[in-house]
Design a protein around this motif. Structure first.
Motif, mmCIF file in Angstrom:
data_model
loop_
_atom_site.group_PDB
_atom_site.id
_atom_site.type_symbol
_atom_site.label_atom_id
_atom_site.label_comp_id
_atom_site.label_asym_id
_atom_site.label_seq_id
_atom_site.Cartn_x
_atom_site.Cartn_y
_atom_site.Cartn_z
ATOM 1 N N GLY A 51 3.026 1.812 -2.120
ATOM 2 C CA GLY A 51 3.089 2.202 -3.530
ATOM 3 C C GLY A 51 1.985 3.179 -3.880
ATOM 4 O O GLY A 51 2.207 4.154 -4.609
ATOM 5 N N VAL A 52 0.781 2.942 -3.369
ATOM 6 C CA VAL A 52 -0.333 3.868 -3.592
ATOM 7 C C VAL A 52 -0.041 5.206 -2.927
ATOM 8 O O VAL A 52 -0.321 6.276 -3.491
ATOM 9 C CB VAL A 52 -1.644 3.260 -3.052
ATOM 10 C CG1 VAL A 52 -2.802 4.222 -3.248
ATOM 11 C CG2 VAL A 52 -1.935 1.927 -3.731
ATOM 12 N N PHE B 106 2.361 7.004 -5.092
ATOM 13 C CA PHE B 106 1.689 7.392 -6.334
ATOM 14 C C PHE B 106 0.908 8.684 -6.114
ATOM 15 O O PHE B 106 0.956 9.614 -6.934
ATOM 16 C CB PHE B 106 0.771 6.257 -6.780
ATOM 17 C CG PHE B 106 0.169 6.470 -8.148
ATOM 18 C CD1 PHE B 106 0.854 7.162 -9.133
ATOM 19 C CD2 PHE B 106 -1.077 5.960 -8.446
ATOM 20 C CE1 PHE B 106 0.305 7.346 -10.394
ATOM 21 C CE2 PHE B 106 -1.639 6.127 -9.706
ATOM 22 C CZ PHE B 106 -0.943 6.833 -10.679
ATOM 23 N N VAL C 163 -7.786 0.183 -4.571
ATOM 24 C CA VAL C 163 -7.437 0.914 -3.354
ATOM 25 C C VAL C 163 -8.688 1.161 -2.518
ATOM 26 O O VAL C 163 -8.714 0.935 -1.297
ATOM 27 C CB VAL C 163 -6.758 2.256 -3.706
ATOM 28 C CG1 VAL C 163 -6.388 3.023 -2.436
ATOM 29 C CG2 VAL C 163 -5.525 2.023 -4.568
ATOM 30 N N GLU D 232 0.827 -1.212 0.000
ATOM 31 C CA GLU D 232 0.000 0.000 0.000
ATOM 32 C C GLU D 232 0.859 1.259 0.000
ATOM 33 O O GLU D 232 0.385 2.349 -0.337
ATOM 34 C CB GLU D 232 -0.935 -0.008 1.206
ATOM 35 C CG GLU D 232 -2.102 -0.974 1.038
ATOM 36 C CD GLU D 232 -2.970 -1.058 2.283
ATOM 37 O OE1 GLU D 232 -2.552 -0.509 3.324
ATOM 38 O OE2 GLU D 232 -4.044 -1.660 2.207
ATOM 39 N N LEU E 140 4.060 0.105 -6.297
ATOM 40 C CA LEU E 140 2.737 0.095 -6.914
ATOM 41 C C LEU E 140 2.536 -1.201 -7.698
ATOM 42 O O LEU E 140 1.445 -1.780 -7.686
ATOM 43 C CB LEU E 140 2.571 1.300 -7.834
ATOM 44 C CG LEU E 140 1.143 1.603 -8.296
ATOM 45 C CD1 LEU E 140 0.229 1.850 -7.101
ATOM 46 C CD2 LEU E 140 1.117 2.794 -9.245
ATOM 47 N N PHE F 44 1.717 -3.716 -5.250
ATOM 48 C CA PHE F 44 0.316 -3.579 -4.818
ATOM 49 C C PHE F 44 -0.615 -4.326 -5.777
ATOM 50 O O PHE F 44 -1.511 -5.063 -5.342
ATOM 51 C CB PHE F 44 -0.064 -2.100 -4.758
ATOM 52 C CG PHE F 44 -1.521 -1.867 -4.462
ATOM 53 C CD1 PHE F 44 -2.005 -1.976 -3.171
ATOM 54 C CD2 PHE F 44 -2.411 -1.553 -5.475
ATOM 55 C CE1 PHE F 44 -3.344 -1.768 -2.888
ATOM 56 C CE2 PHE F 44 -3.750 -1.344 -5.213
ATOM 57 C CZ PHE F 44 -4.223 -1.456 -3.912
ATOM 58 N N ASP G 13 -8.314 10.904 -10.301
ATOM 59 C CA ASP G 13 -7.196 10.652 -9.390
ATOM 60 C C ASP G 13 -7.349 11.476 -8.107
ATOM 61 O O ASP G 13 -7.051 11.007 -7.006
ATOM 62 C CB ASP G 13 -5.870 10.993 -10.073
ATOM 63 C CG ASP G 13 -5.513 9.989 -11.162
ATOM 64 O OD1 ASP G 13 -6.117 8.898 -11.184
ATOM 65 O OD2 ASP G 13 -4.646 10.303 -11.996
ATOM 66 N N GLU H 226 -7.359 1.055 -11.509
ATOM 67 C CA GLU H 226 -6.523 0.581 -10.411
ATOM 68 C C GLU H 226 -6.891 1.203 -9.060
ATOM 69 O O GLU H 226 -6.731 0.571 -8.018
ATOM 70 C CB GLU H 226 -5.038 0.844 -10.721
ATOM 71 C CG GLU H 226 -4.716 2.207 -11.246
ATOM 72 C CD GLU H 226 -4.802 2.313 -12.757
ATOM 73 O OE1 GLU H 226 -4.363 3.333 -13.298
ATOM 74 O OE2 GLU H 226 -5.329 1.397 -13.406
ATOM 75 N N ARG I 104 8.100 4.224 -6.001
ATOM 76 C CA ARG I 104 6.692 4.241 -6.373
ATOM 77 C C ARG I 104 6.382 3.155 -7.394
ATOM 78 O O ARG I 104 5.422 2.397 -7.241
ATOM 79 C CB ARG I 104 6.347 5.616 -6.949
ATOM 80 C CG ARG I 104 4.872 5.920 -7.128
ATOM 81 C CD ARG I 104 4.257 5.376 -8.391
ATOM 82 N NE ARG I 104 4.990 5.738 -9.581
ATOM 83 C CZ ARG I 104 4.689 5.287 -10.784
ATOM 84 N NH1 ARG I 104 3.697 4.440 -10.945
ATOM 85 N NH2 ARG I 104 5.406 5.654 -11.826
#
Length: 596
Positions: free
Chosen positions: A56-57, A60, A335, A54, A267, A270, A150, A331, A263
């Protein structure tokens, strides 16, 4: 062992899926599914991987925040906060209704629908990039919508926390205290971002220790994430706010470069963990509801996008493409669903159903685009105000009036030559007309157009198109139909130049050769070379290139490479470096000749 297995799966699966046109995200998901309990079972506890991945999120969202410069947001405000907000709001409302019709509770339907609203940025950006449409008007609108989606993940994560069931009685004082702590954490983060971070990064930059700068970048991301988590908000929100606060910092690019490798890897990890978490037994038991959900969600979302686009005055073609390209989930849905499952808002089987729905929609998108080609209206180019060539009789025919052709025509016009100019870009023709150029519309790869443009009676034909295949086709037509007409052509690279020479052009010029030669000459001039030295060096480069080109023309690429090696050895000998005995000596003709 697990890390090695995960890396190996990603290294093999992701390039394969990208080559198949299915995207990197699906490659990660497929690799995770293979390794997880529903696959070969090499990873028995995907949740442990998911918690670490997580981050990675988090990173991001930090990078997304870095790109949210106030100036950029303001320039795209109408498309982001107008078009984007309308699409997200309408689609979210409709998909929430679909979820309720499918039998889910309103709060669960909201999470399901809003997750599906968040289109896959990875898939859409990849497709637009490959089609060179990111800078087009339609491409910019889709990018703006993706940008708002986003951004929407941040408040959606906060809403999930609010909708999550409480574990017991919570007093009003406790609720107010929690809200106060959350607001206080945001204020602290804003203060640190505005007043503290830049001076600290300045001190670290002066120390010139790269690894410390990288550690500081990670500290900012993780510190902001943990600060938000400690007051009950999401880690992703903290990272995003930190990115926004640093978006105008002089260290923005350095921060992005330092965080980007982490990242990308995290990600990807993830998405691997999401694939591992997919329970195929639950999917198999609920395949009917998943099939209905995929079809209904994609159709409703596509219809809503199309209607919104048309109401906001997009063309039928643009609206249709946007509807198909953005009809899938993305994606960020993973999340949202993972957060909802962690907070107890949805259970494991429901999470598996939601995740499977999004994954299948992502898999279907490339195939939907293939089908779109058959229903997309054929492009019809308006020729209003554009003249088609008909029995032109000028002595010179120039095909392709782009940057190269415009410059090439100036010498001819300066000598008083009459030129017929044809091009197949209507916008360029109209722009040229404003500067007094008479350019006719025509496709030079068609024999009837060449005939109408006066090619049979021309003294010289200049092929200045910027398309390698089109240039070759025009030269082939000229040589087969009008072999006595002189043809000179713009070539793309050395191999294309050889191809054109073999077809029989009188002259060809690689489009970057002369400019690169002048550029190199200026480089050594800046380094102190005299004009005589520059002339000699440039003449030597030109001569050796000509000899190498002729060798390749007669004997293939290997012959040209051998001659290049010989030239380099002889040049080294001239400079006082001993030549290896086993290498052939360059012919005397290869010596640089200084022009008189």
């Amino acid at each position: 062992m697990p890390i090695v297995v995960l890396l190996a799966a990603a290294v093999f699966a992701v390039p394969l899926f990208k080559r198949l046109g299915l995207g990197t995200v699906l490659g990660y998901l497929a690799a995770g599914l293979l390794l997880g309990p529903s696959g070969i079972g090499l990873i028995a506890d995907p949740q442990s991987v998911l918690h670490a991945a997580e981050l990675g999120v988090v990173m991001f969202l930090f990078i997304i925040g870095l790109e949210m410069e106030p100036a950029r947001l303001w320039s795209l405000r109408k498309q982001i906060f107008g078009l984007g907000a309308v699409q997200v709001g309408v689609c979210g409302l409709l998909l929430t209704g679909v979820g309720i019709l499918l039998g889910f509770a309103p709060a669960v339907s909201f999470v399901f629908g809003m997750g599906f609203v968040l289109t896959s940025t990875a898939i859409v950006m990849q497709i637009l990039g490959e089609a060179n449409q990111l800078s087009t008007d339609g491409g910019q609108k889709m990018v703006s919508i993706l940008l708002l989606e986003d951004l929407a993940i941040v408040p959606l994560l906060a809403i999930v926390a609010i909708l999550a069931p409480s574990t017991g009685e919570v007093s009003m004082v406790t609720r107010l205290t929690g809200i106060g702590l959350a607001l206080g954490a945001v204020v602290v983060l804003i203060f640190l971002g505005r007043r503290i971070m830049n001076p600290v990064f300045s001190l670290l930059a002066n120390a010139k220790i790269r690894e410390v700068m990288t550690a500081a970048a990670l500290l900012v991301v993780l510190g902001a994430a943990l600060l938000m988590q400690s007051v009950g908000l999401s880690m992703a929100m903290g990272a995003f706010l930190a990115g926004v606060l640093l978006s105008t910092s002089t260290f923005r690019n350095q921060l992005e470069a330092d965080v980007e490798p982490f990242r990308g890897i995290l990600l990807g990890l993830f998405f691997l963990a999401v694939g591992m978490s997919l329970d195929l037994s639950v999917v198999a038991a609920s395949w009917q509801i998943i099939a209905v959900a995929v079809v209904s969600y994609m159709i409703v979302k596509a219809l809503a996008i199309y209607v919104i686009a048309r109401l906001l005055r997009s063309s039928h073609k643009e609206a249709l493409k946007r509807a198909v390209l953005m009809s899938q989930g993305g994606e960020f849905a993973f999340v949202l669903y993972t957060t909802a499952a962690s907070s107890g808002l949805i259970d494991g089987p429901t999470n598996a159903i939601f995740t499977a729905t999004v994954i299948i929609s992502m898999v279907l998108t490339p195939f939907a685009l293939v089908g779109l080609r058959y229903v997309m209206p054929k492009p019809v180019q308006s020729l209003d105000g554009v003249v088609v060539p008909e029995d032109l009789s000028e002595r010179v025919l120039l095909i392709g009036f782009g940057r190269f052709g415009q410059i090439a025509s100036q010498a001819l016009l300066g000598q008083g030559h009459s030129i017929s100019i044809i091009d197949n870009d209507v916008e360029m023709i109209e722009a040229a007309a404003t500067f007094g150029f008479k350019v006719y519309y025509g496709d030079g790869t068609r024999l009837d157009i060449l005939r109408a443009a006066g090619a049979p009676n021309a003294d010289l034909v200049l092929v200045c198109t910027d398309n390698k295949e089109a240039t070759t086709r025009i030269v082939e037509l000229m040589r087969s139909e009008y072999p006595l007409v002189k043809v000179i052509a713009r070539s793309f690279d050395r191999q294309h130049a050889i191809e054109l020479r073999k077809l029989g052009v009188e002259y060809e010029l690689r489009e970057t050769f002369e400019s690169a030669l002048s550029f190199g000459a200026q480089a050594i001039r800046e380094l102190g070379a005299t004009e005589d030295e520059i002339i000699e060096v440039v003449a030597g480069v030109r001569t050796r290139d000509k000899l190498r080109f002729e060798a390749q023309l007669l004997g293939g690429i290997d012959a040209g490479r051998d001659l290049l090696i010989s030239n380099a050895i002889e040049q080294a000998r001239e400079g006082g470096v001993e030549r290896p005995a086993e290498q052939p000596v360059v012919p005397e003709a290869a010596e640089p000749v200084r022009p008189t």
